[in-house]
Design a protein around this motif. Structure first.
Motif, PDB file in Angstrom:
ATOM      1  N   SER A 237       0.812  -1.213   0.000  1.00  0.00           N
ATOM      2  CA  SER A 237       0.000   0.000   0.000  1.00  0.00           C
ATOM      3  C   SER A 237       0.847   1.265   0.000  1.00  0.00           C
ATOM      4  CB  SER A 237      -0.962   0.003   1.183  1.00  0.00           C
ATOM      5  OG  SER A 237      -0.255  -0.021   2.408  1.00  0.00           O
ATOM      6  N   MET A 238       2.039   1.225   0.608  1.00  0.00           N
ATOM      7  CA  MET A 238       2.890   2.416   0.605  1.00  0.00           C
ATOM      8  C   MET A 238       3.375   2.736  -0.804  1.00  0.00           C
ATOM      9  SD  MET A 238       6.521   1.064   2.192  1.00  0.00           S
ATOM     10  CE  MET A 238       7.502   2.428   1.559  1.00  0.00           C
ATOM     11  N   VAL A 239       3.277   1.770  -1.718  1.00  0.00           N
ATOM     12  CA  VAL A 239       3.641   1.997  -3.116  1.00  0.00           C
ATOM     13  C   VAL A 239       2.460   2.547  -3.900  1.00  0.00           C
ATOM     14  CG1 VAL A 239       4.469   0.920  -5.235  1.00  0.00           C
ATOM     15  CG2 VAL A 239       5.371   0.154  -3.019  1.00  0.00           C
ATOM     16  N   TYR A 240       1.302   1.889  -3.784  1.00  0.00           N
ATOM     17  CA  TYR A 240       0.204   2.258  -4.682  1.00  0.00           C
ATOM     18  C   TYR A 240      -0.777   3.288  -4.120  1.00  0.00           C
ATOM     19  CZ  TYR A 240      -2.654  -1.329  -2.221  1.00  0.00           C
ATOM     20  OH  TYR A 240      -3.329  -2.069  -1.292  1.00  0.00           O
ATOM     21  N   ALA A 247      -2.943  -2.572  -6.160  1.00  0.00           N
ATOM     22  CA  ALA A 247      -1.766  -3.438  -6.162  1.00  0.00           C
ATOM     23  C   ALA A 247      -1.451  -3.951  -7.561  1.00  0.00           C
ATOM     24  CB  ALA A 247      -1.977  -4.606  -5.197  1.00  0.00           C
ATOM     25  N   ASP A 248      -2.471  -4.203  -8.354  1.00  0.00           N
ATOM     26  CA  ASP A 248      -2.265  -4.715  -9.707  1.00  0.00           C
ATOM     27  C   ASP A 248      -1.494  -3.727 -10.587  1.00  0.00           C
ATOM     28  OD1 ASP A 248      -3.581  -7.033  -9.088  1.00  0.00           O
ATOM     29  OD2 ASP A 248      -5.479  -6.440  -9.989  1.00  0.00           O
ATOM     30  N   ALA A 249      -1.572  -2.446 -10.263  1.00  0.00           N
ATOM     31  CA  ALA A 249      -0.929  -1.412 -11.090  1.00  0.00           C
ATOM     32  C   ALA A 249       0.349  -0.869 -10.456  1.00  0.00           C
ATOM     33  CB  ALA A 249      -1.913  -0.267 -11.329  1.00  0.00           C
ATOM     34  N   ALA A 250       0.923  -1.606  -9.504  1.00  0.00           N
ATOM     35  CA  ALA A 250       2.020  -1.059  -8.694  1.00  0.00           C
ATOM     36  C   ALA A 250       3.398  -1.575  -9.062  1.00  0.00           C
ATOM     37  CB  ALA A 250       1.746  -1.346  -7.215  1.00  0.00           C
ATOM     38  N   ALA A 256      10.732   1.345  -8.327  1.00  0.00           N
ATOM     39  CA  ALA A 256      11.325   2.559  -7.754  1.00  0.00           C
ATOM     40  C   ALA A 256      11.676   2.361  -6.285  1.00  0.00           C
ATOM     41  CB  ALA A 256      10.357   3.735  -7.915  1.00  0.00           C
ATOM     42  N   MET A 257      10.748   1.760  -5.519  1.00  0.00           N
ATOM     43  CA  MET A 257      11.000   1.533  -4.100  1.00  0.00           C
ATOM     44  C   MET A 257      12.146   0.541  -3.889  1.00  0.00           C
ATOM     45  SD  MET A 257       8.786   3.420  -2.303  1.00  0.00           S
ATOM     46  CE  MET A 257       9.245   4.663  -3.513  1.00  0.00           C
ATOM     47  N   HIS A 272       7.069 -10.093  -5.957  1.00  0.00           N
ATOM     48  CA  HIS A 272       6.183 -10.884  -6.804  1.00  0.00           C
ATOM     49  C   HIS A 272       6.733 -10.978  -8.230  1.00  0.00           C
ATOM     50  CE1 HIS A 272       3.508  -9.147  -3.646  1.00  0.00           C
ATOM     51  NE2 HIS A 272       3.000 -10.366  -3.658  1.00  0.00           N
ATOM     52  N   ASP A 273       7.446  -9.945  -8.655  1.00  0.00           N
ATOM     53  CA  ASP A 273       7.896  -9.807 -10.045  1.00  0.00           C
ATOM     54  C   ASP A 273       9.418  -9.967 -10.083  1.00  0.00           C
ATOM     55  OD1 ASP A 273       5.181  -8.750 -11.135  1.00  0.00           O
ATOM     56  OD2 ASP A 273       5.647  -7.456  -9.432  1.00  0.00           O
ATOM     57  N   VAL A 274       9.879 -11.189 -10.328  1.00  0.00           N
ATOM     58  CA  VAL A 274      11.295 -11.506 -10.187  1.00  0.00           C
ATOM     59  C   VAL A 274      12.149 -10.869 -11.278  1.00  0.00           C
ATOM     60  CG1 VAL A 274      12.980 -13.390 -10.297  1.00  0.00           C
ATOM     61  CG2 VAL A 274      10.933 -13.605  -8.855  1.00  0.00           C
ATOM     62  N   ALA A 275      11.752 -10.982 -12.537  1.00  0.00           N
ATOM     63  CA  ALA A 275      12.594 -10.486 -13.626  1.00  0.00           C
ATOM     64  C   ALA A 275      12.937  -9.011 -13.439  1.00  0.00           C
ATOM     65  CB  ALA A 275      11.901 -10.711 -14.966  1.00  0.00           C
ATOM     66  N   GLU A 276      11.930  -8.218 -13.090  1.00  0.00           N
ATOM     67  CA  GLU A 276      12.157  -6.775 -12.918  1.00  0.00           C
ATOM     68  C   GLU A 276      13.075  -6.496 -11.730  1.00  0.00           C
ATOM     69  OE1 GLU A 276       8.362  -7.355 -15.172  1.00  0.00           O
ATOM     70  OE2 GLU A 276       9.302  -8.285 -13.425  1.00  0.00           O
ATOM     71  N   ALA A 277      12.938  -7.277 -10.660  1.00  0.00           N
ATOM     72  CA  ALA A 277      13.788  -7.081  -9.488  1.00  0.00           C
ATOM     73  C   ALA A 277      15.236  -7.471  -9.786  1.00  0.00           C
ATOM     74  CB  ALA A 277      13.254  -7.898  -8.314  1.00  0.00           C
TER      75      ALA A 277
END
Length: 293
Positions: A237-240, A247-250, A256-257, A272-277
């Motif tokens: 929630s601190m992101v979106y 959350a789906d759009a975060a 950035a965080m 949740h999103d490994v490739a981007e991390a």
């Protein structure tokens, strides 16, 4: 300036010693992929049902560069249902066993705060225990970690997932309170013989989005404790909420965080999103070589 506690006896370490003599190297930041086995995860895109879907997602995350797979059967989102120990075991234990069989070299983390679940999870193949409660919700958890001799992720939280949103007032400086909390918990862990510890400040757990932003900005101050830090910021929630999104759009906000977390010393990104991390780790590491506190 915060001063390092003198009584924790934990020497600075950038590796985690796992069962079977395997070592997880944290000299370079690593990515932990989230595999939620709950039907009510706050991020619908990460809910996993059948075993074949679990193994497909696990293979995808490992292929994208995840060093750790974090499996959990108890939802810790705000206000989540409090399920029984038996239900948590039913969700979690077969999943750990299946992932261990399919991917014997993977590092597997069991996300649980219950001692009996933790013990059976390690028997099923888990390498690491990830406890949102810091041992506060089950008095047997920390002694169990000591007996099992596995790495332990120590998180800061107040109350329970059902009550934590009502416990966000801090009388003292937020980061100072976290340092004191970790200092006391590390002393307790030392008594039980636990030495491989990762600190998780608990973004979103008994903390408002504003407090989460302050904590992220000051994350480097936790390095006085000399232990690796995990940042769990993914789609929270601190992101979106500040962006008026869901959350789906975060994903962009999460990237950035996570970048800020790495620059401020985080050694593990739980996502949740490994490739981007993984890409984020690569770019930050290239920009700030050598990548060390």
């Amino acid at each position: 300036m915060l001063q390092a506690p003198q009584d924790t006896c934990f020497s600075p370490r950038q590796t985690l010693r796992c069962p079977g003599g395997r070592v997880l190297d944290l000299r370079r930041p690593q990515v932990m992929g989230i595999l939620n086995l709950t039907p009510d995860s706050f991020f619908a895109g990460n809910r996993i049902g059948a075993e074949d879907e679990l193994l497909r997602r696990a293979e995808q995350m490992l292929g994208q560069g995840a060093a750790i797979l974090d499996l959990g059967g108890y939802s810790s989102r705000p206000g989540a249902e409090d399920i029984s120990v038996d239900e948590e075991k039913r969700r979690l234990l077969p999943a750990i066993a299946a992932v261990r069989r399919a991917f014997p070299e993977a590092f597997i983390s069991a996300d649980t705060f219950r001692a009996s679940v933790a013990e059976e999870a390690v028997a099923a193949g888990a390498d690491i225990l990830n406890d949102i409660s810091g041992g506060q919700l089950d008095a047997e958890l920390l002694p169990t970690v000591g007996r099992l001799q596995v790495p332990y992720i120590l998180m800061h939280m107040r109350g329970t997932p059902q009550t934590m949103t009502q416990l966000t007032h801090y009388d003292d400086d937020l980061v100072l309170e976290l340092v004191r909390y970790f200092r006391d918990k590390l002393t307790e862990l030392r008594r039980h013989g636990v030495t491989d510890v990762v600190l998780d400040p608990g973004f979103g757990f008994a903390k408002t989005p504003k407090q989460g932003h302050e904590l992220l900005r000051r994350l480097q101050e936790l390095q006085v404790l000399g232990l690796p830090v995990l940042a769990g910021l993914s789609r929270k929630s601190m992101v979106y909420k500040p962006l008026g999104l869901s959350a789906d759009a975060a994903l962009a906000g999460t990237i950035a965080m996570n970048t800020l977390a790495l620059v401020n010393g985080a050694r593990i990104l739980r996502v949740h999103d490994v490739a981007e991390a993984v890409q984020t780790v690569q770019l930050v590491s290239n920009t700030f070589p050598p990548f060390s506190p």
